[in-house]
Design a protein around this motif. Sequence first.
Motif, short mmCIF file in Angstrom:
data_model
loop_
_atom_site.label_atom_id
_atom_site.label_comp_id
_atom_site.label_asym_id
_atom_site.label_seq_id
_atom_site.Cartn_x
_atom_site.Cartn_y
_atom_site.Cartn_z
N VAL A 25 5.56 -8.14 -0.66
CA VAL A 25 6.74 -7.71 -1.43
C VAL A 25 6.37 -6.57 -2.36
N PHE A 26 5.22 -6.67 -3.02
CA PHE A 26 4.78 -5.60 -3.92
C PHE A 26 4.58 -4.30 -3.16
N GLU A 27 3.92 -4.36 -2.01
CA GLU A 27 3.71 -3.16 -1.20
C GLU A 27 5.04 -2.57 -0.75
N ALA A 28 5.98 -3.43 -0.39
CA ALA A 28 7.30 -2.95 0.01
C ALA A 28 8.01 -2.29 -1.17
N MET A 29 7.84 -2.84 -2.36
CA MET A 29 8.44 -2.23 -3.55
C MET A 29 7.89 -0.83 -3.77
N LEU A 30 6.58 -0.68 -3.65
CA LEU A 30 5.96 0.64 -3.83
C LEU A 30 6.42 1.61 -2.75
N THR A 31 6.50 1.14 -1.51
CA THR A 31 6.98 1.98 -0.42
C THR A 31 8.42 2.42 -0.69
N TYR A 64 1.88 -9.36 -10.69
CA TYR A 64 2.86 -8.50 -10.04
C TYR A 64 4.02 -8.21 -10.99
N PRO A 65 4.85 -7.21 -10.67
CA PRO A 65 5.92 -6.79 -11.59
C PRO A 65 6.82 -7.92 -12.09
N TRP A 66 7.12 -8.89 -11.25
CA TRP A 66 8.02 -9.96 -11.66
C TRP A 66 7.40 -10.87 -12.72
N SER A 67 6.12 -10.68 -13.02
CA SER A 67 5.45 -11.48 -14.06
C SER A 67 5.02 -10.65 -15.26
#
Length: 115
Positions: A25-31, A64-67
Amino acid sequence: MVGIPGSAGLVLVAGVAHLNEESAVFEAMLTGWGRQQASRLLGEKTISDRVRLVRRFTEFAESYPWSWGPGDVEDFTVSLASGDGRRSPSTIRGYHLALRMFCDYLTDARYEWPR
């Protein structure tokens, strides 16, 4: 809304199970964020520098961003403003702005990341 560059639906495929879901999910967010910036005609160097900063902050915060929380940014700022690798106040403000833009992107309902 799925067709908007950077939207979650364009980088996360429904029904796919990831071995490390948080990392995926984090990689997808950056993409997605990179695509959103590219659609605004920003240069590749600007985009890659911002993505690299978000990765660096993620490593620093060890989450990760959600934390992330305000204390993470404050601790990061202190680390940047002290020691041998001290950054200038204008550089630190630029880092803050890039982190804010990333968080604004993630929380913008048009990109469907909160969902």
